[in-house]
Design a protein around this motif. Structure first.
Motif, mmCIF file in Angstrom:
data_model
loop_
_atom_site.group_PDB
_atom_site.id
_atom_site.type_symbol
_atom_site.label_atom_id
_atom_site.label_comp_id
_atom_site.label_asym_id
_atom_site.label_seq_id
_atom_site.Cartn_x
_atom_site.Cartn_y
_atom_site.Cartn_z
ATOM 1 N N ILE A 87 18.982 6.534 -70.821
ATOM 2 C CA ILE A 87 17.703 5.680 -71.592
ATOM 3 C C ILE A 87 17.799 4.275 -71.119
ATOM 4 C CG2 ILE A 87 16.806 5.161 -73.875
ATOM 5 C CD1 ILE A 87 17.887 7.889 -74.902
ATOM 6 N N VAL A 88 18.968 3.673 -71.255
ATOM 7 C CA VAL A 88 18.943 2.302 -71.013
ATOM 8 C C VAL A 88 18.612 1.946 -69.447
ATOM 9 C CG1 VAL A 88 20.675 0.595 -70.421
ATOM 10 C CG2 VAL A 88 20.884 1.958 -72.722
ATOM 11 N N ARG A 89 19.235 2.885 -68.504
ATOM 12 C CA ARG A 89 18.743 2.728 -67.169
ATOM 13 C C ARG A 89 17.362 3.013 -66.825
ATOM 14 N NH1 ARG A 89 23.433 5.891 -65.952
ATOM 15 N NH2 ARG A 89 22.072 7.573 -65.587
ATOM 16 N N PHE A 90 16.700 3.812 -67.513
ATOM 17 C CA PHE A 90 15.238 4.285 -67.260
ATOM 18 C C PHE A 90 14.424 3.071 -67.779
ATOM 19 C CE2 PHE A 90 11.860 5.793 -69.521
ATOM 20 C CZ PHE A 90 10.738 6.144 -68.571
ATOM 21 N N VAL A 91 14.701 2.535 -69.011
ATOM 22 C CA VAL A 91 13.921 1.563 -69.723
ATOM 23 C C VAL A 91 14.005 0.272 -69.008
ATOM 24 C CG1 VAL A 91 13.481 -0.025 -71.807
ATOM 25 C CG2 VAL A 91 13.849 2.322 -72.031
ATOM 26 N N THR A 92 15.206 -0.136 -68.342
ATOM 27 C CA THR A 92 15.464 -1.384 -67.711
ATOM 28 C C THR A 92 14.860 -1.326 -66.353
ATOM 29 O OG1 THR A 92 17.549 -1.403 -68.694
ATOM 30 C CG2 THR A 92 17.353 -3.031 -66.670
ATOM 31 N N ASP A 93 15.204 -0.280 -65.585
ATOM 32 C CA ASP A 93 14.512 -0.184 -64.208
ATOM 33 C C ASP A 93 13.046 0.284 -64.117
ATOM 34 O OD1 ASP A 93 17.150 -0.523 -63.294
ATOM 35 O OD2 ASP A 93 17.782 1.580 -62.947
ATOM 36 N N LYS A 94 12.621 1.122 -64.886
ATOM 37 C CA LYS A 94 11.193 1.514 -64.740
ATOM 38 C C LYS A 94 10.219 0.754 -65.394
ATOM 39 C CE LYS A 94 11.470 5.024 -62.243
ATOM 40 N NZ LYS A 94 11.229 6.612 -62.476
ATOM 41 N N LEU A 95 10.501 0.365 -66.930
ATOM 42 C CA LEU A 95 9.700 -0.568 -67.612
ATOM 43 C C LEU A 95 9.985 -1.800 -67.501
ATOM 44 C CD1 LEU A 95 9.912 1.703 -70.618
ATOM 45 C CD2 LEU A 95 8.238 1.982 -69.070
ATOM 46 N N GLU A 96 11.236 -2.127 -67.137
ATOM 47 C CA GLU A 96 11.529 -3.641 -66.895
ATOM 48 C C GLU A 96 11.496 -4.229 -68.194
ATOM 49 O OE1 GLU A 96 8.418 -5.307 -64.423
ATOM 50 O OE2 GLU A 96 9.714 -4.399 -62.434
ATOM 51 N N VAL A 97 12.212 -3.574 -69.179
ATOM 52 C CA VAL A 97 12.444 -4.101 -70.761
ATOM 53 C C VAL A 97 13.854 -4.171 -70.673
ATOM 54 C CG1 VAL A 97 12.168 -3.615 -73.028
ATOM 55 C CG2 VAL A 97 10.220 -3.129 -71.498
#
Length: 274
Positions: free
Chosen positions: A150-160
């Motif tokens: 989840i952390v990688r997904f939000v950081t990489d895809k959503l830039e949050v």
């Protein structure tokens, strides 16, 4: 000794060359009775006197009186029984009416209770999101591995910006299959992080990955049912509050007791301006 003649055999008596009919017969008790024909005549005369018009009129009149009295008695019994049945029926009608009102009251109380329970359940999900389409390769994926994804997904895809400490708990839903990734429920320690992710989710369009608020089953069904209406363009939620966007651009706030019909949703008088 001379033989009895045919006349004697027939009951005739010959005296000095002449015949005569018997005048009397002896009774079994030694007494005398009148001629049989005379008795029959007397019986006929008695019956005739009994069957006179006056006698028949009296009998018919008495029969009518008897029938009238019997009919009156039967009618009175039936009227009494009908009155009893009507009284019982009225009592039953009142009882049914009272029970119907009580049932309506119970239904209203049940509906209010269901709404309150749904609101309480939704309040407990205010800090949670559902993530659909995130890779799922292992049946034995741990909570820590799920959080890292989840952390990688939000950081990489959503830039949050997001780290492990921003996540209270996360886990997969349902049974593992190799054909379709299981959904993820993630609860954040800060509602602000949840809102940041919600605002950035538009970057996922076309990726097959989707982020929704974690809604109760009732709220999910409301949005689905509303979206099926021809007058509805889109449905969404904000902090558990449900909304529908109509084809004319107007927004409607939806509740559990909102009638989901085109006629109701298109009527501005049924809604306050949002």
């Amino acid at each position: 000794m001379p033989l009895p003649t045919q006349e004697k055999a027939a009951g005739m008596t010959t005296r000095g060359g002449s015949t005569s009919k018997p005048e009397k017969r002896q009774s079994g008790c030694g007494g005398e009775v009148k001629d049989r024909r005379t008795v029959e005549d007397r019986l006929d005369e008695l019956l005739s006197s009994m069957l006179t018009r006056d006698y028949l009129d009296r009998q018919i009149k008495q029969l009518k009186m008897d029938i009238h009295a019997e009919n009156k008695e039967i009618t009175e019994r039936l009227e009494g029984r009908i009155y009893e049945l009507e009284t019982d029926n009225e009592d039953l009608r009142k009882t049914v009416g009272s029970l119907e009102k009580e049932i309506e009251s119970l239904h209203a109380a049940r509906d209010k209770t269901e709404i309150k329970l749904n609101d309480l359940e939704q309040h407990g999900r205010k800090d949670s999101l559902r993530i659909i389409g995130l890779e799922d390769k292992s049946e034995n994926e741990s909570v820590e591995e799920c959080v890292e994804k989840i952390v990688r997904f939000v950081t990489d895809k959503l830039e949050v910006s997001l780290n492990k400490n921003d996540i209270n708990i996360a886990h997969r839903l349902g049974n593992f299959t190799r054909t379709k990734p299981r959904n993820i429920i993630v609860k954040f320690t800060s509602r602000r992080k949840k809102h940041d992710i919600i605002r950035a989710r538009k970057k996922l369009r076309g990726s097959g990955q989707v982020i929704f608020e974690d809604l109760t089953r009732n709220n999910q069904q409301i949005l689905k049912d509303a979206f099926r209406l021809k007058c509805v363009k889109n449905t969404y939620s904000i902090d558990g509050k449900l909304f529908a966007v109509l084809t004319n651009g107007k927004k409607r706030r939806l509740f559990m007791d909102t009638p989901l019909s085109e006629e109701y949703l298109m009527n501005d008088g049924n809604f306050r301006r949002l």
